[in-house]
Structure formats: structure tokens, C-alpha cells
Write a protein that holds these residues in place. Structure first.
Motif, mmCIF file in Angstrom:
data_model
loop_
_atom_site.group_PDB
_atom_site.id
_atom_site.type_symbol
_atom_site.label_atom_id
_atom_site.label_comp_id
_atom_site.label_asym_id
_atom_site.label_seq_id
_atom_site.Cartn_x
_atom_site.Cartn_y
_atom_site.Cartn_z
ATOM 1 N N VAL A 135 39.020 49.247 38.436
ATOM 2 C CA VAL A 135 40.195 49.113 36.304
ATOM 3 C C VAL A 135 41.121 49.090 36.780
ATOM 4 N N THR A 137 42.181 47.838 25.746
ATOM 5 C CA THR A 137 40.838 46.692 25.006
ATOM 6 C C THR A 137 39.866 47.648 25.836
ATOM 7 N N SER A 170 36.157 48.050 27.194
ATOM 8 C CA SER A 170 35.573 49.096 27.649
ATOM 9 C C SER A 170 35.608 50.608 26.950
ATOM 10 N N LYS A 229 36.495 51.245 23.269
ATOM 11 C CA LYS A 229 35.089 51.329 23.020
ATOM 12 C C LYS A 229 34.722 53.326 22.978
ATOM 13 N N ASP A 262 26.311 49.370 35.802
ATOM 14 C CA ASP A 262 27.992 49.718 36.745
ATOM 15 C C ASP A 262 28.706 50.718 36.065
ATOM 16 N N ASP A 293 44.591 43.666 31.685
ATOM 17 C CA ASP A 293 43.927 44.607 33.070
ATOM 18 C C ASP A 293 43.136 44.265 34.131
ATOM 19 N N PHE A 294 42.968 43.832 35.159
ATOM 20 C CA PHE A 294 42.222 43.285 35.799
ATOM 21 C C PHE A 294 40.613 44.725 37.037
ATOM 22 N N LYS A 295 40.282 43.942 37.202
ATOM 23 C CA LYS A 295 39.315 44.746 38.057
ATOM 24 C C LYS A 295 39.488 44.242 39.649
ATOM 25 N N THR A 354 37.904 37.750 36.761
ATOM 26 C CA THR A 354 37.741 39.423 36.473
ATOM 27 C C THR A 354 39.479 40.235 36.193
ATOM 28 N N CYS A 355 40.222 39.328 35.458
ATOM 29 C CA CYS A 355 41.655 39.706 34.469
ATOM 30 C C CYS A 355 41.569 39.440 33.580
ATOM 31 N N ARG A 356 42.423 40.027 32.860
ATOM 32 C CA ARG A 356 42.124 39.712 31.058
ATOM 33 C C ARG A 356 43.922 39.979 30.968
ATOM 34 N N ARG A 358 32.677 35.284 26.529
ATOM 35 C CA ARG A 358 32.657 37.242 26.857
ATOM 36 C C ARG A 358 32.304 36.535 24.943
HETATM 37 N N1 UDP Z 1 36.154 43.260 34.926
HETATM 38 C C1 UDP Z 1 35.094 42.606 36.125
HETATM 39 N N2 UDP Z 1 33.912 42.770 36.033
HETATM 40 C C2 UDP Z 1 33.157 43.887 35.546
HETATM 41 C C3 UDP Z 1 33.397 44.532 34.657
HETATM 42 C C4 UDP Z 1 34.858 44.221 34.194
HETATM 43 O O1 UDP Z 1 35.764 41.866 36.527
HETATM 44 O O2 UDP Z 1 31.888 43.964 35.962
HETATM 45 C C5 UDP Z 1 37.108 43.274 34.322
HETATM 46 C C6 UDP Z 1 37.318 42.932 33.485
HETATM 47 O O3 UDP Z 1 37.237 41.077 32.616
HETATM 48 C C7 UDP Z 1 37.867 43.267 32.719
HETATM 49 C C8 UDP Z 1 38.637 44.587 33.267
HETATM 50 O O4 UDP Z 1 37.120 44.084 34.275
HETATM 51 O O5 UDP Z 1 39.478 42.558 33.061
HETATM 52 C C9 UDP Z 1 38.417 45.769 32.725
HETATM 53 O O6 UDP Z 1 36.817 45.080 31.840
HETATM 54 P P1 UDP Z 1 36.498 46.833 31.084
HETATM 55 O O7 UDP Z 1 36.133 47.743 31.201
HETATM 56 O O8 UDP Z 1 37.434 46.601 29.832
HETATM 57 O O9 UDP Z 1 35.022 46.031 30.985
HETATM 58 P P2 UDP Z 1 34.329 45.281 29.976
HETATM 59 O O10 UDP Z 1 33.414 45.441 28.728
HETATM 60 O O11 UDP Z 1 34.888 43.584 29.397
HETATM 61 O O12 UDP Z 1 33.100 43.989 30.397
#
Ligand code: UDP
Length: 244
Positions: free
Chosen positions: A96, A102, A104, A107, A133, A179-181, A202-204, A220
Motif C-alpha cells: 500500500v 486515511t 487503516s 485508525k 490480512d 492511496d492504492f494497493k 484498489t485505490c482511493r 465501504r
Molecule cells: N486496499 C485494497 N485491498 C485490500 C485492502 C486495501 O485494494 O484488501 C486498498 C484500499 O482500497 C486503499 C488502500 O489499499 O486504496 C489502503 O487501504 P487501507 O489500508 O486504508 O485499508 P481499509 O481500512 O480501507 O480497508
């Protein structure tokens, strides 16, 4: 000849895609399903045409990245739901990248949503549904997966490169890449290739002027009602010439 390759055997099914073998042992076909899942699969919905939109968006972005010189698994889009890709052994890690804090990270570390960090944040999660995960570090990754410190360093460099490329591409469409994964695999020569997909799943993505969310956060946070319209808006913005 890749042009004549067809689906042979069903290999695997994930939350949003299916994978099929082809006549060529080094190439696979990725099929995008109409499922939307969030919160590690706890929230699921069937949304007709979502797979078509994500296939379009991800194919568009991977084609651009291939052209730019980033090594990816993507060969070409075959039809509205399918792509021909190089076969890789997936590394079971999610990487990521965060340009704005923003989700996770906000938090976990108690950082106000919307904070812009002075550095680009790079995080690693272990892909494991049963463990939800978990967030891990490079030492865990080397211990758990078939990946070395050197390869993780290469992946870090590639992700920074991808981030710079995508940030600019989206900004040209008046979209902020928050952000993105991404995920990586290794081909038979052990070369690291960007794999999986890059899409509003997979992106914000936030609208530059209004901060309107243009991604899966809409699903979500509340309902899925207008999610297709939102994904369609991303696709439309990508497909038009630069707004500048
Ligand atoms: N993300 C994803 N798949 C996952 C977890 C996260 O594509 O299983 C992407 C999510 O869309 C965001 C970024 O990774 O763009 C960061 O996500 P975050 O860790 O903040 O997790 P969240 O709490 O939103 O699941």
C-alpha cells in the motif's frame, strides 16, 4: 501466437476475478467478475457490469504503465471482461502506498484523516483471509514469503515509480490519488512483475475540486447504489484527453 489463445482450464477464483490457463503455459486469462467485496470479504455485493468497468480501467492503466516502462503481467485486453497476462507466481503480499493519510493508517496510528505526510508511506500486508490480512514488516515478509530483502527493495523502488506515474496521470484528470494497493508476482525467470489490478476497487481517488470520493469507499461507507456511476465517471475521465 498470443492472438489465438483461448481459455483452457479454470485455475483459481478470487473475490473479484477468475483465472484460466491457455494453450501457452506461460500465459493466463484473467476474467473480471461482477462482485464487489470490502472489509476482507465481510461485505459483498453483486453489481452487474462492475467487472466490465474494472477490466476497462485496469487495462487502460496497465497498458500505459507497460508503455512507460514498468514491468507488468498485462499483455492485452481480449474482450470486455478478460485480459491476457503473463503467468506469474504471486507473492502473497499487498503493498500500500499513501500520499494522503486515511483508512487503516489513520485508525492504527491516530493520525487525522486528510493529513499529507512529508514522505511517501509504503506499507506491507500479508494476504491471508483467516488472519484478516495483517500489517507486517519486511522481516516478517522475508520469513513468511518467497521474497528476499533485495527483492523487497526492488519492489519499493517500483512502487515509488508507479506512484509518481499514476499520481500525475490521475491529476491530469482532476483526480487525487490518495492511496492504492498493488501486488507483484515473479515470472519463470524470477523477474518481478506488477500483477493483479489497479482500479477504483484498489485505490482511493478523490475529485480534485470537491474531494468527492470516486472509489470503493462509497461502498465501504454506505450503499452501493451509485457505485457503478462513480466507476463510470473514472473511466470517462481517463478516456478523455487531458483536462489541462
Ligand atoms: N486496499 C485494497 N485491498 C485490500 C485492502 C486495501 O485494494 O484488501 C486498498 C484500499 O482500497 C486503499 C488502500 O489499499 O486504496 C489502503 O487501504 P487501507 O489500508 O486504508 O485499508 P481499509 O481500512 O480501507 O480497508
Amino acid at each position: 501466437m498470443s492472438s489465438s489463445l483461448t481459455k483452457k482450464f479454470f485455475l483459481l477464483e478470487g473475490k473479484t476475478k477468475k483465472i484460466f490457463s491457455t494453450e501457452n503455459p506461460n500465459k493466463i486469462i484473467l476474467h473480471y467478475k461482477d462482485e464487489l467485496s470490502a472489509l476482507n470479504g465481510l461485505k459483498k455485493e453483486f453489481l452487474q457490469k462492475k467487472g466490465i468497468l474494472n477490466n476497462e480501467i485496469s487495462s487502460f492503466l496497465f497498458k500505459k504503465m507497460n508503455y512507460y516502462g514498468i514491468n507488468t503481467h498485462f499483455i492485452r485486453k481480449i474482450n470486455n471482461r478478460e485480459q491476457l497476462c503473463h503467468k506469474v507466481n504471486m507473492i502473497p503480499l499487498e503493498f500500500v502506498i499513501r500520499n494522503i493519510i486515511t483508512g487503516s493508517m489513520s485508525k492504527r496510528l491516530g493520525i487525522k484523516k486528510g493529513t499529507i505526510p512529508s514522505n511517501t508511506i509504503f506499507e506491507i500486508f500479508y494476504k491471508n483471509d483467516a488472519l484478516m490480512d495483517p500489517f507486517i514488516n519486511i522481516h516478517h515478509a522475508v520469513f513468511i514469503c518467497d521474497v528476499s530483502y533485495e527483492e523487497l527493495n526492488i519492489i519499493h523502488q517500483i512502487t515509488l515509480n508507479i506512484n509518481n506515474f499514476l499520481k500525475k496521470l490521475f491529476l491530469d484528470k482532476n483526480i487525487i490519488l490518495v492511496d492504492f494497493k498493488i501486488e507483484f508476482g515473479k515470472n519463470k525467470k524470477n523477474k518481478i512483475l506488477l500483477s493483479d489490478e489497479i482500479s477504483p476497487d484498489t485505490c482511493r481517488l478523490w475529485d480534485k475540486k470537491t474531494n468527492k470520493k470516486l472509489d470503493k469507499d462509497v461502498f465501504r461507507n454506505n450503499s452501493h447504489k451509485n457505485i457503478l456511476d462513480i466507476y463510470m465517471e473514472v473511466l470517462k475521465r481517463l478516456n478523455v484527453p487531458n483536462n489541462n
